[in-house]
Scaffold this motif. Structure first.
Motif, PDB file in Angstrom:
ATOM      1  N   LEU A   1      58.821   7.849  71.770  1.00 45.99           N
ATOM      2  CA  LEU A   1      59.166   8.429  70.472  1.00 45.99           C
ATOM      3  C   LEU A   1      59.443   7.343  69.438  1.00 45.99           C
ATOM      4  CD1 LEU A   1      61.446  11.483  71.362  1.00 45.99           C
ATOM      5  CD2 LEU A   1      59.159  11.541  70.346  1.00 45.99           C
ATOM      6  N   LYS A   2      60.106   6.293  69.832  1.00 46.09           N
ATOM      7  CA  LYS A   2      60.392   5.203  68.893  1.00 46.09           C
ATOM      8  C   LYS A   2      59.100   4.665  68.283  1.00 46.09           C
ATOM      9  CE  LYS A   2      64.540   3.426  71.258  1.00 46.09           C
ATOM     10  NZ  LYS A   2      65.116   2.253  71.981  1.00 46.09           N
ATOM     11  N   VAL A   3      58.104   4.481  69.115  1.00 44.59           N
ATOM     12  CA  VAL A   3      56.833   3.924  68.655  1.00 44.59           C
ATOM     13  C   VAL A   3      56.080   4.926  67.795  1.00 44.59           C
ATOM     14  CG1 VAL A   3      54.577   3.069  69.394  1.00 44.59           C
ATOM     15  CG2 VAL A   3      56.656   2.358  70.609  1.00 44.59           C
ATOM     16  N   ASP A   4      56.006   6.167  68.277  1.00 45.31           N
ATOM     17  CA  ASP A   4      55.155   7.145  67.605  1.00 45.31           C
ATOM     18  C   ASP A   4      55.779   7.696  66.331  1.00 45.31           C
ATOM     19  OD1 ASP A   4      53.322   6.714  69.559  1.00 45.31           O
ATOM     20  OD2 ASP A   4      53.742   8.552  70.697  1.00 45.31           O
ATOM     21  N   MET A   5      57.095   7.898  66.319  1.00 45.30           N
ATOM     22  CA  MET A   5      57.753   8.331  65.084  1.00 45.30           C
ATOM     23  C   MET A   5      57.625   7.251  64.014  1.00 45.30           C
ATOM     24  SD  MET A   5      61.119  10.199  66.740  1.00 45.30           S
ATOM     25  CE  MET A   5      61.868  10.741  65.197  1.00 45.30           C
ATOM     26  N   ALA A   6      57.697   5.997  64.427  1.00 50.26           N
ATOM     27  CA  ALA A   6      57.549   4.889  63.477  1.00 50.26           C
ATOM     28  C   ALA A   6      56.156   4.899  62.836  1.00 50.26           C
ATOM     29  CB  ALA A   6      57.807   3.555  64.175  1.00 50.26           C
TER      30      ALA A   6
END
Length: 595
Positions: free
Chosen positions: A219-224
């Protein structure tokens, strides 16, 4: 004249000084969270008058319905110098508190919160979600005052998540520069899992309540990625920090945007499915895009807010509809869908609007204006009388985007309009009018949009999907064209083993021949009904013009109703991206998609 002006200056100065001396502080605590209550204590000091009116907002910005939050207030009391003082309720959402010649008063009240949504308070033994317009009061006429909020978590709770600015050295204490900021800053209290990441130079915190099968590192990668694509459109990110409050339920959905935060509803066990994960990223994209579209670039009627009354605007088709449209563009540009899936999703959106009878009755502008009386109060006939400003606005955004790309040979798009309107609002320090938005579209595209506005914004013209998708070398086919699918025109639901009609479509066979909502359908031509009517073999085997007999029970009385079947008016659109499209169409396609 000079004396009069001097006197006016003195009066204004005295008034401004008096206001600047007034201070407001809140203490938020919990005695009975299991019974769904939050305890509120409001201190107002620096009073110059012998009374003050305190008010509770009646609605939450971003959710256009008067919800009467004051209905959940209990045990209102007031003291000055430790002694009770007189108070009286003077309006549905206002209490007048007399200061007894004291310059400071303390007000206490409780708020009941047990509605699961992104816009209403909810408190139980596991956590508290404090939707600010539903729990904080404000001194009448003093919305520009700063305030402090001290949260005292219930025993066993150890975290507070909010977009409010923390006060250094004071745990769980926050400050708001004015009440607009306070009302735009929801608060989550409990033991939520918290993680953070950087995107577009901004620290983003995610507060997850309710557990779930999410992968926080993913999620950290994709939300960014989504955040960076949104920021790229506007050229700047207006925040120093941002908070996602995510409520994970067995079945959850929806979101509400705020100035530097958002509240999302999600299904806790859907993150590991392709559909569920993409759905969550779409929700993130939608609410994050609101940072610019609505929170800063807003219709002129939506700022400054009137918290006592409805705030009418004809432009929610831009505020919400364009945001729905852009969530598609953001997940495309972030790499979560390919061009074919992107186009298919938009074609489905066009089909849904085109197949809504109410889209022929209500325009996008009318839908926006009537949100307060229709949008959040649907009934069994709503599909026949109106269209959602979300769905119609999404389609209008699509058509406008393609028209701009076509007019500029792919060098400009709706992105350029949105950025220009954001910067214009930033300069003018106010919202936009419909005429100003239209003027900017015409400036960017270099062509008149008067006919477009008449058809799609203020009118109910059928969507010319062939024309607009054709600009980008995409062919659209209606798979139902030329077929004669027999059609009654009802929606039904199964309730306690009975098939009950829940909606009747305008001008359908059911509409013309008199089927009613709440009719229990017992049989069709003697065949018992156990599922949706339209899929019954006894109907599917017929053709338009044939007559069938429905036995229904209405108000406990059985009756036979003869229905002359019609052909289904609904379209089923499918798209094909032409690989051999002319270069001019390919340029439009590339400029439109932005990839």
């Amino acid at each position: 004249m000079k004396k009069s002006i001097a006197g006016l200056v003195i009066l204004l100065s005295v008034g401004m000084t008096a206001r600047s001396q007034v201070k407001v502080g809140f203490e938020v605590s919990f005695k009975e969270p299991q019974a769904h209550y939050v305890e509120m204590e409001m201190t107002i000091s620096g009073l110059a008058k012998d009374y003050v009116d305190v008010k509770m907002p009646v609605w939450a910005p971003g959710s256009y319905l008067v919800r009467e939050f004051a209905k959940s207030v209990e045990d209102f009391s007031a003291t000055a110098g430790g002694k009770p003082v007189k108070f009286e309720k003077v309006k549905k959402n206002a209490w007048r508190v007399y200061s007894a010649k004291s310059n400071a008063i303390k007000i206490k009240y409780r708020v009941y919160g047990f509605e699961v949504s992104v816009r209403t308070p909810f408190i139980d033994e596991s956590h508290a979600f404090l939707s600010s317009t539903g729990i904080f009061m404000y001194p009448d006429g003093l919305l520009k005052l700063p305030s402090t909020v001290k949260v005292i978590p219930f025993k066993g709770w150890n975290k507070v998540s909010t977009g409010l600015e923390p006060v250094a050295g004071q745990p769980f204490t926050y400050t708001a520069s004015d009440f607009d900021v306070l009302f735009d800053s929801p608060i989550e209290v409990g033991n939520q899992e918290v993680f953070d990441f950087m995107a577009s130079g901004v620290k983003h915190e995610v507060a997850m309540y309710g557990g779930g099968n999410y992968d926080k590192e993913r999620l950290k990668v994709d939300m960014a990625k989504v955040i960076e694509q949104a920021t790229a459109i506007y050229g700047e990110n207006p925040n120093k920090h941002y908070t996602f409050i995510v409520h994970n339920f067995e079945r959850g959905g929806g979101g509400l945007e705020h100035l530097n935060s958002t509240v999302l509803g999600a299904s806790r066990n859907a993150y590991n499915t392709p559909e569920g994960y993409l759905g969550f990223l779409n929700l993130v994209a939608h609410e994050y895009f609101h940072l610019w579209n609505v929170k800063r670039m807003r219709p002129i009627a939506l700022g400054p807010f009137d918290y006592d009354n409805e705030n009418y605007t004809t432009n929610l088709w831009v505020a919400e509809g364009f945001t729905s449209y852009y969530e598609n563009k953001l997940v495309l540009r972030a790499g979560f869908v390919d061009p074919k899936a992107f186009v298919d999703g938009l074609v489905t959106a066009v089909s849904n609007v085109s197949n809504t009878p109410g889209a022929k009755v209500q325009s996008a502008a009318e839908s926006s204006y009537d949100a307060w009386i229709k949008g959040y109060r649907p009934n069994e006939n709503s599909n026949n009388t109106g269209v959602s400003y979300y769905s119609k606005g999404e389609v209008v955004g699509l058509l406008m985007d393609l028209e701009i790309a076509q007019a500029t040979k792919g060098t400009k798009s709706l992105d350029d309009v949105m950025k220009a309107m954001y910067l214009q609002g930033k300069t003018l320090k106010r919202g936009y009018t419909d005429a100003e938005f239209k003027a900017m579209v015409e400036k960017i595209s270099g062509k008149s949009f008067t006919d477009f506005w008449a058809k799609y914004v203020n009118g109910t013209h059928p969507v010319e999907f062939d024309k607009y998708f054709g600009y980008a070398g995409i062919s659209i086919k209606n798979q139902n064209e030329g077929s004669s699918i027999p059609y009654i025109g009802v929606a039904s639901k199964k309730t306690e083993g009975r098939i009950i009609i829940s909606a009747v479509s305008r001008n359908s066979a059911a509409w013309v021949d008199g089927l009613n909502v709440n009719d229990e359908v017992i049989s069709v031509d003697g065949v018992g009904v156990e599922a949706a009517l339209e899929r019954m073999p006894v109907i599917a085997s017929k053709k338009p013009g044939d007559v069938v007999t429905l036995k229904v029970k209405r108000d406990g009385i059985e009756k036979d109703i003869k229905i002359t079947l019609k052909a289904s008016p609904n379209m089923k659109l499918v798209a094909e991206i032409q690989s051999n499209a002319p270069e001019s169409q390919v340029l439009v396609r590339k400029g439109w998609m932005g990839i």
